[in-house]
Motif scaffolding. Structure first.
Motif, mmCIF file in Angstrom:
data_model
loop_
_atom_site.group_PDB
_atom_site.id
_atom_site.type_symbol
_atom_site.label_atom_id
_atom_site.label_comp_id
_atom_site.label_asym_id
_atom_site.label_seq_id
_atom_site.Cartn_x
_atom_site.Cartn_y
_atom_site.Cartn_z
ATOM 1 N N VAL A 110 8.265 16.495 -15.317
ATOM 2 C CA VAL A 110 8.151 15.677 -16.465
ATOM 3 C C VAL A 110 7.286 14.387 -16.012
ATOM 4 O O VAL A 110 7.898 13.587 -15.222
ATOM 5 C CB VAL A 110 9.226 15.614 -17.536
ATOM 6 N N SER A 111 6.102 14.126 -16.416
ATOM 7 C CA SER A 111 5.630 12.888 -16.026
ATOM 8 C C SER A 111 5.118 11.948 -17.144
ATOM 9 O O SER A 111 4.776 12.368 -18.234
ATOM 10 C CB SER A 111 4.309 13.273 -15.365
ATOM 11 N N GLU A 112 5.517 10.601 -16.975
ATOM 12 C CA GLU A 112 5.097 9.588 -17.811
ATOM 13 C C GLU A 112 4.285 8.461 -17.292
ATOM 14 O O GLU A 112 4.053 7.204 -17.602
ATOM 15 C CB GLU A 112 6.379 8.931 -18.303
ATOM 16 N N SER A 113 3.777 8.812 -15.943
ATOM 17 C CA SER A 113 3.024 7.982 -15.076
ATOM 18 C C SER A 113 1.626 8.207 -15.494
ATOM 19 O O SER A 113 1.245 9.140 -16.029
ATOM 20 C CB SER A 113 3.113 8.492 -13.648
ATOM 21 N N THR A 114 0.720 6.915 -15.386
ATOM 22 C CA THR A 114 -0.557 7.112 -15.579
ATOM 23 C C THR A 114 -1.455 7.558 -14.615
ATOM 24 O O THR A 114 -2.457 7.952 -14.873
ATOM 25 C CB THR A 114 -1.163 5.695 -16.110
ATOM 26 N N SER A 115 -0.888 7.397 -13.249
ATOM 27 C CA SER A 115 -1.758 7.823 -12.139
ATOM 28 C C SER A 115 -0.565 8.204 -11.112
ATOM 29 O O SER A 115 0.461 7.538 -10.910
ATOM 30 C CB SER A 115 -2.643 6.641 -11.420
ATOM 31 N N HIS A 116 -0.953 9.569 -10.619
ATOM 32 C CA HIS A 116 0.056 10.181 -9.584
ATOM 33 C C HIS A 116 -0.619 10.143 -8.135
ATOM 34 O O HIS A 116 0.176 10.611 -7.318
ATOM 35 C CB HIS A 116 0.164 11.456 -9.865
ATOM 36 N N THR A 154 6.569 -1.413 -11.852
ATOM 37 C CA THR A 154 5.951 -2.629 -11.055
ATOM 38 C C THR A 154 6.981 -3.333 -10.699
ATOM 39 O O THR A 154 7.881 -3.841 -11.305
ATOM 40 C CB THR A 154 5.091 -3.318 -12.323
ATOM 41 N N GLU A 155 6.502 -3.661 -9.210
ATOM 42 C CA GLU A 155 7.384 -4.749 -8.454
ATOM 43 C C GLU A 155 6.594 -6.100 -7.894
ATOM 44 O O GLU A 155 5.502 -5.929 -8.288
ATOM 45 C CB GLU A 155 8.129 -3.859 -7.585
ATOM 46 N N GLU A 156 7.013 -6.733 -7.561
ATOM 47 C CA GLU A 156 6.569 -8.160 -7.028
ATOM 48 C C GLU A 156 5.236 -7.794 -6.126
ATOM 49 O O GLU A 156 4.385 -8.193 -5.980
ATOM 50 C CB GLU A 156 7.351 -9.152 -6.363
ATOM 51 N N ASP A 157 5.493 -6.688 -5.178
ATOM 52 C CA ASP A 157 4.722 -6.315 -4.037
ATOM 53 C C ASP A 157 3.945 -5.021 -4.578
ATOM 54 O O ASP A 157 3.237 -4.548 -3.724
ATOM 55 C CB ASP A 157 5.373 -6.169 -2.705
ATOM 56 N N GLY A 158 3.813 -4.576 -5.779
ATOM 57 C CA GLY A 158 3.011 -3.629 -6.192
ATOM 58 C C GLY A 158 3.487 -2.479 -7.097
ATOM 59 O O GLY A 158 4.648 -2.699 -7.494
ATOM 60 N N ASP A 159 2.592 -1.565 -7.250
ATOM 61 C CA ASP A 159 3.116 -0.403 -8.279
ATOM 62 C C ASP A 159 3.849 0.767 -7.558
ATOM 63 O O ASP A 159 3.440 0.956 -6.243
ATOM 64 C CB ASP A 159 2.058 -0.002 -8.983
ATOM 65 N N VAL A 160 4.664 1.089 -8.145
ATOM 66 C CA VAL A 160 5.639 2.294 -7.515
ATOM 67 C C VAL A 160 5.557 3.581 -8.531
ATOM 68 O O VAL A 160 5.915 3.424 -9.524
ATOM 69 C CB VAL A 160 6.932 1.447 -7.316
ATOM 70 N N LEU A 161 5.774 4.536 -7.768
ATOM 71 C CA LEU A 161 5.930 5.834 -8.362
ATOM 72 C C LEU A 161 7.444 6.175 -8.299
ATOM 73 O O LEU A 161 7.726 6.150 -7.339
ATOM 74 C CB LEU A 161 5.239 6.768 -7.844
ATOM 75 N N VAL A 162 8.176 6.330 -9.503
ATOM 76 C CA VAL A 162 9.720 6.733 -9.242
ATOM 77 C C VAL A 162 9.948 7.872 -9.752
ATOM 78 O O VAL A 162 9.680 8.366 -10.844
ATOM 79 C CB VAL A 162 10.415 5.663 -10.213
ATOM 80 N N HIS A 201 6.810 5.614 4.624
ATOM 81 C CA HIS A 201 5.794 5.507 3.875
ATOM 82 C C HIS A 201 5.973 3.851 2.912
ATOM 83 O O HIS A 201 5.163 3.777 2.172
ATOM 84 C CB HIS A 201 5.510 6.672 2.796
ATOM 85 N N GLY A 202 7.056 3.169 3.372
ATOM 86 C CA GLY A 202 7.226 2.324 2.608
ATOM 87 C C GLY A 202 8.056 2.376 1.481
ATOM 88 O O GLY A 202 8.203 1.577 0.527
ATOM 89 N N GLY A 203 8.465 3.665 1.269
ATOM 90 C CA GLY A 203 9.461 3.982 -0.044
ATOM 91 C C GLY A 203 10.948 4.186 0.381
ATOM 92 O O GLY A 203 11.272 3.596 1.545
ATOM 93 N N CYS A 204 11.670 4.734 -0.476
ATOM 94 C CA CYS A 204 12.946 4.875 -0.311
ATOM 95 C C CYS A 204 13.382 6.162 -0.844
ATOM 96 O O CYS A 204 12.891 6.765 -1.865
ATOM 97 C CB CYS A 204 13.769 3.670 -0.549
ATOM 98 N N LEU A 205 14.606 6.525 -0.545
ATOM 99 C CA LEU A 205 15.405 7.827 -1.172
ATOM 100 C C LEU A 205 16.684 7.352 -1.317
ATOM 101 O O LEU A 205 17.580 7.006 -0.565
ATOM 102 C CB LEU A 205 15.296 8.942 -0.340
ATOM 103 N N LEU A 217 19.026 12.525 -7.671
ATOM 104 C CA LEU A 217 17.934 12.123 -6.732
ATOM 105 C C LEU A 217 17.177 10.801 -7.252
ATOM 106 O O LEU A 217 16.759 10.767 -8.614
ATOM 107 C CB LEU A 217 17.139 13.296 -6.789
ATOM 108 N N ARG A 218 16.833 10.033 -6.510
ATOM 109 C CA ARG A 218 15.812 8.740 -7.064
ATOM 110 C C ARG A 218 14.932 8.584 -5.443
ATOM 111 O O ARG A 218 15.277 8.430 -4.543
ATOM 112 C CB ARG A 218 16.586 7.862 -7.235
ATOM 113 N N ILE A 219 13.447 8.688 -5.833
ATOM 114 C CA ILE A 219 12.406 8.486 -4.744
ATOM 115 C C ILE A 219 11.759 7.495 -5.145
ATOM 116 O O ILE A 219 10.965 7.606 -6.402
ATOM 117 C CB ILE A 219 11.772 9.817 -4.620
ATOM 118 N N GLU A 220 11.418 6.459 -4.479
ATOM 119 C CA GLU A 220 10.468 5.457 -4.585
ATOM 120 C C GLU A 220 9.202 5.559 -3.789
ATOM 121 O O GLU A 220 9.393 5.525 -2.400
ATOM 122 C CB GLU A 220 11.119 4.033 -4.928
ATOM 123 N N ILE A 221 8.028 5.462 -4.443
ATOM 124 C CA ILE A 221 6.830 5.834 -3.550
ATOM 125 C C ILE A 221 5.969 4.580 -3.947
ATOM 126 O O ILE A 221 5.270 4.631 -4.988
ATOM 127 C CB ILE A 221 6.253 6.864 -3.528
#
Length: 230
Positions: A110-116, A154-162, A201-205, A217-221
């Motif tokens: 299920v996606s609510e993201s404007t860009s993947h 949105t974070e201080e250093d850019g947009d993140v896909l969660v 990749h600069g993300g986290c799990l 599960l929570r992934i931040e990219i």
């Protein structure tokens, strides 16, 4: 006197020694499925497909584990390309079709993201997430739904896909399945691999062998960041 064997050299040797027999198993399974020797019955073909699937999964795990240790030693650079994360997760669902079907489970995205789109090593990350979500399916109850929810942040250093994951309660059924094996408390190899690849990749799990109806599960990219130096 021989030099002491380091952990990374041991993993490299182990990966090398395992790849050949696994490739041999996969190759012969393909020949059997193609009817190269004799035609298989449907029951025999199903068993051979299971053998091939498990050998391929082991090969992917060995390859990714080797890659993670190479990343840690600065001996590997990720192949970053613009990657559609939702499409990648759809391919993961397809790769897990056999195990999900056997357990009467579904994987929903299920996606609510404007860009993947994010800069990722899509091939490696897809294989790692396939191993990770297979683990979730095996620990989750039969007849349940694994739901992945994609949102922007949105974070201080850019947009993140969660990406968050929940295991929804199983539907009522008259079929009796054996009780689930209790999850292990040790760090599981697929979790270790996925954590390290996402970090590269600069993300986290965040992973929790959670219970039904709770986030496991929570992934931040990062969308606009290249791989960080290891």
């Amino acid at each position: 006197m021989s030099s002491p064997i380091t952990l990374d050299s041991f993993v490299s040797m182990l990966a090398h020694d395992l790849r050949s027999p696994l490739a041999f198993i996969i190759g012969y399974a393909d020949l059997l499925l193609e009817g190269y020797f004799d035609p298989l019955t449907e029951s025999q073909a199903e068993q051979v497909r299971s053998i091939r699937e498990n050998a391929q999964r082991a090969a992917n795990l060995v390859s990714l584990l080797s890659d993670v240790f190479k990343l840690g030693q600065g001996q590997l650079t990720l192949a970053l390309d613009p990657t559609d994360v939702q499409q990648m997760l759809s391919q993961v669902a397809n790769d897990l079709k056999a195990v999900l079907t056997s357990r009467h489970q579904r994987l929903e995205i299920v996606s609510e993201s404007t860009s993947h789109i994010a800069m990722l090593d899509g091939d490696r990350l897809q294989k790692a997430l396939t191993l990770l979500l297979r683990l979730a399916a095996q620990h989750g109850p039969a007849h349940s739904v694994l739901r992945l929810h994609i949102v922007d942040q949105t974070e201080e250093d850019g947009d993140v896909l969660v990406i968050t994951g929940h295991i929804l309660s199983p539907v009522q059924t008259d079929i009796n399945f054996p009780p689930e094996q209790p999850p292990s408390t040790r760090l599981l190899i697929p979790v270790f691999i996925a954590q390290n690849l996402l970090q590269a990749h600069g993300g986290c799990l965040f992973w929790s062998e959670g219970k039904t109806d709770r986030e496991f599960l929570r992934i931040e990219i990062p969308k606009n960041r290249e791989a960080l130096p290891i």
